[in-house]
Design a protein around this motif. Structure first.
Motif, PDB file in Angstrom:
ATOM      1  N   GLN A 198       0.829  -1.206   0.000  1.00 21.49           N
ATOM      2  CA  GLN A 198       0.000   0.000   0.000  1.00 21.49           C
ATOM      3  C   GLN A 198       0.862   1.255   0.000  1.00 21.49           C
ATOM      4  O   GLN A 198       0.567   2.216  -0.714  1.00 21.49           O
ATOM      5  CB  GLN A 198      -0.938   0.007   1.202  1.00 21.49           C
ATOM      6  CG  GLN A 198      -2.064  -0.981   1.093  1.00 21.49           C
ATOM      7  CD  GLN A 198      -2.963  -0.967   2.314  1.00 21.49           C
ATOM      8  OE1 GLN A 198      -2.901  -0.070   3.152  1.00 21.49           O
ATOM      9  NE2 GLN A 198      -3.809  -1.969   2.427  1.00 21.49           N
ATOM     10  N   TYR A 199       1.929   1.256   0.790  1.00 25.96           N
ATOM     11  CA  TYR A 199       2.833   2.401   0.832  1.00 25.96           C
ATOM     12  C   TYR A 199       3.454   2.639  -0.539  1.00 25.96           C
ATOM     13  O   TYR A 199       3.510   3.772  -1.019  1.00 25.96           O
ATOM     14  CB  TYR A 199       3.927   2.188   1.882  1.00 25.96           C
ATOM     15  CG  TYR A 199       5.001   3.242   1.813  1.00 25.96           C
ATOM     16  CD1 TYR A 199       4.796   4.493   2.376  1.00 25.96           C
ATOM     17  CD2 TYR A 199       6.198   2.994   1.159  1.00 25.96           C
ATOM     18  CE1 TYR A 199       5.764   5.476   2.297  1.00 25.96           C
ATOM     19  CE2 TYR A 199       7.176   3.974   1.071  1.00 25.96           C
ATOM     20  CZ  TYR A 199       6.960   5.209   1.647  1.00 25.96           C
ATOM     21  OH  TYR A 199       7.921   6.173   1.538  1.00 25.96           O
ATOM     22  N   LEU A 200       3.912   1.563  -1.175  1.00 26.35           N
ATOM     23  CA  LEU A 200       4.544   1.695  -2.489  1.00 26.35           C
ATOM     24  C   LEU A 200       3.543   2.185  -3.528  1.00 26.35           C
ATOM     25  O   LEU A 200       3.886   2.994  -4.392  1.00 26.35           O
ATOM     26  CB  LEU A 200       5.171   0.366  -2.922  1.00 26.35           C
ATOM     27  CG  LEU A 200       6.352  -0.095  -2.067  1.00 26.35           C
ATOM     28  CD1 LEU A 200       6.809  -1.481  -2.515  1.00 26.35           C
ATOM     29  CD2 LEU A 200       7.508   0.893  -2.104  1.00 26.35           C
ATOM     30  N   ASP A 201       2.290   1.713  -3.446  1.00 22.92           N
ATOM     31  CA  ASP A 201       1.256   2.179  -4.368  1.00 22.92           C
ATOM     32  C   ASP A 201       0.996   3.673  -4.192  1.00 22.92           C
ATOM     33  O   ASP A 201       0.865   4.412  -5.168  1.00 22.92           O
ATOM     34  CB  ASP A 201      -0.048   1.402  -4.165  1.00 22.92           C
ATOM     35  CG  ASP A 201       0.040  -0.038  -4.642  1.00 22.92           C
ATOM     36  OD1 ASP A 201       0.987  -0.383  -5.382  1.00 22.92           O
ATOM     37  OD2 ASP A 201      -0.839  -0.835  -4.249  1.00 22.92           O
ATOM     38  N   VAL A 202       0.919   4.125  -2.943  1.00 24.53           N
ATOM     39  CA  VAL A 202       0.677   5.544  -2.664  1.00 24.53           C
ATOM     40  C   VAL A 202       1.857   6.379  -3.162  1.00 24.53           C
ATOM     41  O   VAL A 202       1.673   7.438  -3.760  1.00 24.53           O
ATOM     42  CB  VAL A 202       0.431   5.763  -1.152  1.00 24.53           C
ATOM     43  CG1 VAL A 202       0.477   7.236  -0.795  1.00 24.53           C
ATOM     44  CG2 VAL A 202      -0.893   5.159  -0.742  1.00 24.53           C
ATOM     45  N   GLU A 203       3.070   5.894  -2.929  1.00 25.85           N
ATOM     46  CA  GLU A 203       4.265   6.623  -3.376  1.00 25.85           C
ATOM     47  C   GLU A 203       4.279   6.733  -4.900  1.00 25.85           C
ATOM     48  O   GLU A 203       4.574   7.800  -5.447  1.00 25.85           O
ATOM     49  CB  GLU A 203       5.528   5.917  -2.876  1.00 25.85           C
ATOM     50  CG  GLU A 203       6.807   6.619  -3.236  1.00 25.85           C
ATOM     51  CD  GLU A 203       6.982   7.992  -2.609  1.00 25.85           C
ATOM     52  OE1 GLU A 203       7.776   8.782  -3.154  1.00 25.85           O
ATOM     53  OE2 GLU A 203       6.324   8.289  -1.601  1.00 25.85           O
ATOM     54  N   GLN A 204       3.941   5.650  -5.595  1.00 27.42           N
ATOM     55  CA  GLN A 204       3.910   5.678  -7.055  1.00 27.42           C
ATOM     56  C   GLN A 204       2.839   6.646  -7.548  1.00 27.42           C
ATOM     57  O   GLN A 204       3.074   7.414  -8.485  1.00 27.42           O
ATOM     58  CB  GLN A 204       3.651   4.275  -7.601  1.00 27.42           C
ATOM     59  CG  GLN A 204       3.641   4.214  -9.114  1.00 27.42           C
ATOM     60  CD  GLN A 204       3.374   2.818  -9.638  1.00 27.42           C
ATOM     61  OE1 GLN A 204       2.969   1.930  -8.898  1.00 27.42           O
ATOM     62  NE2 GLN A 204       3.598   2.618 -10.908  1.00 27.42           N
ATOM     63  N   GLU A 205       1.668   6.635  -6.915  1.00 28.08           N
ATOM     64  CA  GLU A 205       0.597   7.553  -7.303  1.00 28.08           C
ATOM     65  C   GLU A 205       1.020   9.001  -7.074  1.00 28.08           C
ATOM     66  O   GLU A 205       0.759   9.874  -7.897  1.00 28.08           O
ATOM     67  CB  GLU A 205      -0.667   7.248  -6.509  1.00 28.08           C
ATOM     68  CG  GLU A 205      -1.834   8.129  -6.914  1.00 28.08           C
ATOM     69  CD  GLU A 205      -3.118   7.796  -6.174  1.00 28.08           C
ATOM     70  OE1 GLU A 205      -3.976   8.682  -6.107  1.00 28.08           O
ATOM     71  OE2 GLU A 205      -3.249   6.671  -5.666  1.00 28.08           O
ATOM     72  N   ARG A 206       1.700   9.265  -5.968  1.00 28.87           N
ATOM     73  CA  ARG A 206       2.163  10.627  -5.683  1.00 28.87           C
ATOM     74  C   ARG A 206       3.134  11.098  -6.758  1.00 28.87           C
ATOM     75  O   ARG A 206       3.059  12.236  -7.233  1.00 28.87           O
ATOM     76  CB  ARG A 206       2.852  10.660  -4.310  1.00 28.87           C
ATOM     77  CG  ARG A 206       3.266  12.056  -3.877  1.00 28.87           C
ATOM     78  CD  ARG A 206       4.124  12.043  -2.635  1.00 28.87           C
ATOM     79  NE  ARG A 206       5.407  11.415  -2.840  1.00 28.87           N
ATOM     80  CZ  ARG A 206       6.456  12.007  -3.424  1.00 28.87           C
ATOM     81  NH1 ARG A 206       6.360  13.231  -3.862  1.00 28.87           N
ATOM     82  NH2 ARG A 206       7.592  11.367  -3.566  1.00 28.87           N
ATOM     83  N   GLN A 207       4.036  10.218  -7.174  1.00 27.76           N
ATOM     84  CA  GLN A 207       5.002  10.575  -8.214  1.00 27.76           C
ATOM     85  C   GLN A 207       4.305  10.831  -9.547  1.00 27.76           C
ATOM     86  O   GLN A 207       4.660  11.763 -10.271  1.00 27.76           O
ATOM     87  CB  GLN A 207       6.059   9.481  -8.353  1.00 27.76           C
ATOM     88  CG  GLN A 207       6.998   9.405  -7.177  1.00 27.76           C
ATOM     89  CD  GLN A 207       7.973   8.241  -7.277  1.00 27.76           C
ATOM     90  OE1 GLN A 207       7.912   7.439  -8.195  1.00 27.76           O
ATOM     91  NE2 GLN A 207       8.881   8.155  -6.316  1.00 27.76           N
ATOM     92  N   GLN A 208       3.297  10.018  -9.861  1.00 27.53           N
ATOM     93  CA  GLN A 208       2.565  10.203 -11.113  1.00 27.53           C
ATOM     94  C   GLN A 208       1.796  11.515 -11.110  1.00 27.53           C
ATOM     95  O   GLN A 208       1.760  12.228 -12.115  1.00 27.53           O
ATOM     96  CB  GLN A 208       1.613   9.026 -11.348  1.00 27.53           C
ATOM     97  CG  GLN A 208       2.327   7.739 -11.687  1.00 27.53           C
ATOM     98  CD  GLN A 208       1.396   6.543 -11.751  1.00 27.53           C
ATOM     99  OE1 GLN A 208       0.252   6.601 -11.308  1.00 27.53           O
ATOM    100  NE2 GLN A 208       1.885   5.440 -12.291  1.00 27.53           N
TER     101      GLN A 208
END
Length: 53
Positions: free
Chosen positions: A23-33
């Motif tokens: 979940q953390y990695l998904d949120v981080e990827q979404e933030r970068q996008q």
């Protein structure tokens, strides 16, 4: 004092921890996008911007 964890409890803990990491990695990827989207959008308007966080 050592705490003995039953195998099923240990597996559940590992599953929950793995889920939290994903979940953390998904949120981080979404933030970068999202950041990349806004930078491209502003660039299209002729505004130079950068992320400083």
């Amino acid at each position: 004092m050592h705490t003995i964890i039953e195998p099923s409890e240990q597996e559940l803990f590992i599953d929950i921890l793995a889920d939290m990491i994903c979940q953390y990695l998904d949120v981080e990827q979404e933030r970068q996008q999202r950041g990349a989207f806004w930078l491209r959008y502003l660039e299209g308007l002729g505004i130079e911007a950068r992320i400083v966080a």
